[in-house]
Motif scaffolding. Structure first.
Motif, PDB file in Angstrom:
ATOM      1  N   LYS A   1       1.583 -10.664   0.582  1.00  0.00           N
ATOM      2  CA  LYS A   1       1.907  -9.232   0.620  1.00  0.00           C
ATOM      3  C   LYS A   1       3.264  -8.947   1.258  1.00  0.00           C
ATOM      4  O   LYS A   1       3.693  -7.794   1.324  1.00  0.00           O
ATOM      5  CB  LYS A   1       0.813  -8.465   1.366  1.00  0.00           C
ATOM      6  CG  LYS A   1      -0.525  -8.505   0.632  1.00  0.00           C
ATOM      7  CD  LYS A   1      -1.607  -7.779   1.401  1.00  0.00           C
ATOM      8  CE  LYS A   1      -2.941  -7.873   0.649  1.00  0.00           C
ATOM      9  NZ  LYS A   1      -4.042  -7.256   1.424  1.00  0.00           N
ATOM     10  N   SER A   2       3.919  -9.979   1.729  1.00  0.00           N
ATOM     11  CA  SER A   2       5.249  -9.819   2.306  1.00  0.00           C
ATOM     12  C   SER A   2       5.978 -11.157   2.235  1.00  0.00           C
ATOM     13  O   SER A   2       5.375 -12.191   1.932  1.00  0.00           O
ATOM     14  CB  SER A   2       5.157  -9.334   3.757  1.00  0.00           C
ATOM     15  OG  SER A   2       4.542 -10.313   4.573  1.00  0.00           O
TER      16      SER A   2
ATOM     17  N   HIS B   1       4.595 -14.758   3.008  1.00  0.00           N
ATOM     18  CA  HIS B   1       3.446 -14.686   3.921  1.00  0.00           C
ATOM     19  C   HIS B   1       2.254 -15.326   3.215  1.00  0.00           C
ATOM     20  O   HIS B   1       2.126 -15.213   1.981  1.00  0.00           O
ATOM     21  CB  HIS B   1       3.146 -13.219   4.242  1.00  0.00           C
ATOM     22  CG  HIS B   1       2.144 -13.026   5.331  1.00  0.00           C
ATOM     23  ND1 HIS B   1       0.783 -13.197   5.128  1.00  0.00           N
ATOM     24  CD2 HIS B   1       2.286 -12.671   6.633  1.00  0.00           C
ATOM     25  CE1 HIS B   1       0.140 -12.954   6.259  1.00  0.00           C
ATOM     26  NE2 HIS B   1       1.026 -12.638   7.192  1.00  0.00           N
TER      27      HIS B   1
ATOM     28  N   ASN C   1       7.707  -6.122   3.766  1.00  0.00           N
ATOM     29  CA  ASN C   1       6.370  -5.854   3.238  1.00  0.00           C
ATOM     30  C   ASN C   1       6.521  -5.180   1.885  1.00  0.00           C
ATOM     31  O   ASN C   1       7.226  -4.167   1.765  1.00  0.00           O
ATOM     32  CB  ASN C   1       5.581  -4.952   4.198  1.00  0.00           C
ATOM     33  CG  ASN C   1       5.203  -5.687   5.469  1.00  0.00           C
ATOM     34  OD1 ASN C   1       4.387  -6.596   5.453  1.00  0.00           O
ATOM     35  ND2 ASN C   1       5.821  -5.313   6.591  1.00  0.00           N
TER      36      ASN C   1
END
Length: 328
Positions: free
Chosen positions: A301-302, A297, A316
């Motif tokens: 964070k993911s 991402h 996530n």
């Protein structure tokens, strides 16, 4: 780390792409219907209907207004992102393997396969020339570079759109000048086909994923190999975290061998390596077939992965991931 499981495709996933803000996730597969999802909750927003064959590649422009997809049905389609409407379609002589918007979003490059007596070619077209034209012949492209030696299997624009970086079936990585169409540099550190190329956040480095069981980190300008990440199986995709010194690798053996393999053996794990130390520090299970595509991402964070099993998994990261430090 409980993932979001996205199952809207009927066949194996071929590529995923995030929008620049990361709120949308675009996917394509062998089922001919590129799809867009909300990355936050995994809700399917819509599909782009128009292809009649497996879709090999997808990309979204900088301001998320247009989407492009290339297919084995010998076509490249430009879509309106908001409505899903087909803006224009380029008919090609062979399957479209890769497609990418330039950084400015004004140009588009795509490559066609070496098949049916046709050479592998890299085409560049101005988006403005496509406006209002429902069907375009590839002869309308502003520039065409013939790859007489080996097929292009991955391609991306270099920084500030001055050149292309191509990954080839024979393991070669090359730079082609946009103005002259000449090959500027090339290296052949991989021994087998390159499946994927992805930049780091500032485009000073990129990572390659290859069937030769390795991923390699290159300096964008010089094509010098900086790091090597080794596995026991073909690497189909690799991505660099935008916030940590981490890379994720996805792969597995050839799809035709999958029926003889148990997922518990760990052949279908996403594998995390330290960017600098080249050491593996984690694996994430879940797919029950080879992972064909991975991408972080934009906020780091993911990450998401798409597999031969037809599922997209959005992971996530737990708080422990951000606290983790490699021992020096």
């Amino acid at each position: 780390m409980k993932p979001l499981m996205l199952h809207g495709h009927e066949r194996s996933i071929t590529q995923i792409r995030y929008s620049r803000e990361g709120d949308l996730l675009f996917s394509c597969s062998k089922d001919s219907a590129p799809t867009v999802w909300y990355s936050l909750n995994g809700e399917r927003l819509g599909t782009f209907l128009g292809h009649t064959g497996a879709v090999w590649c997808i990309d979204v422009n900088w301001d998320t207004t247009k989407v492009v997809s290339g297919s084995a049905d010998n076509s490249l389609i430009l879509w309106d992102c908001e409505t899903g409407r087909q803006l224009s379609k380029i008919i090609t002589k062979s399957a479209v393997r890769t497609c990418n918007f330039s950084y400015s979003g004004r140009q588009l490059c795509f490559t066609t396969d070496k098949q049916m007596g046709q050479l592998c070619e890299l085409h560049v077209i101005d988006i403005a020339n496509m406006a209002g034209e429902e069907h375009i012949n590839e002869m309308s492209c502003r520039q065409t570079i013939s790859m007489s030696e080996t097929k292009v299997t991955s391609c991306m624009w270099g920084p500030v759109d001055e050149y292309f970086i191509t990954g080839h079936e024979n393991g070669e990585i090359a730079q082609f000048d946009l103005k002259t169409s000449e090959k500027m540099k090339s290296v052949r550190e991989h021994s087998l086909a390159i499946n994927d190329l992805q930049f780091n956040k500032d485009q000073t480095m990129f990572i390659s994923a290859s069937k030769d069981h390795t991923a390699r980190l290159y300096d964008t300008e010089s094509l010098e190999v900086m790091k090597v990440y080794k596995t026991e199986r073909p690497v189909n995709s690799a991505a660099i975290s935008p916030i940590r010194d981490h890379v994720v690798l996805g792969g597995g053996q050839e799809a035709m061998d999958v029926t003889t393999t148990s997922a518990r053996i760990g052949k279908f794990d996403a594998r995390f390596y330290h960017l600098v130390f080249e050491e593996e520090f984690g694996r994430i299970k879940g797919h029950f077939g080879p992972i064909n595509t991975v991408m972080f991402h934009p906020d780091g964070k993911s990450y998401s992965s798409g597999g031969e099993d037809g599922y997209i998994r959005i992971h996530n990261f737990d708080p422990q991931y951000f606290d983790f430090q490699m021992e020096q």
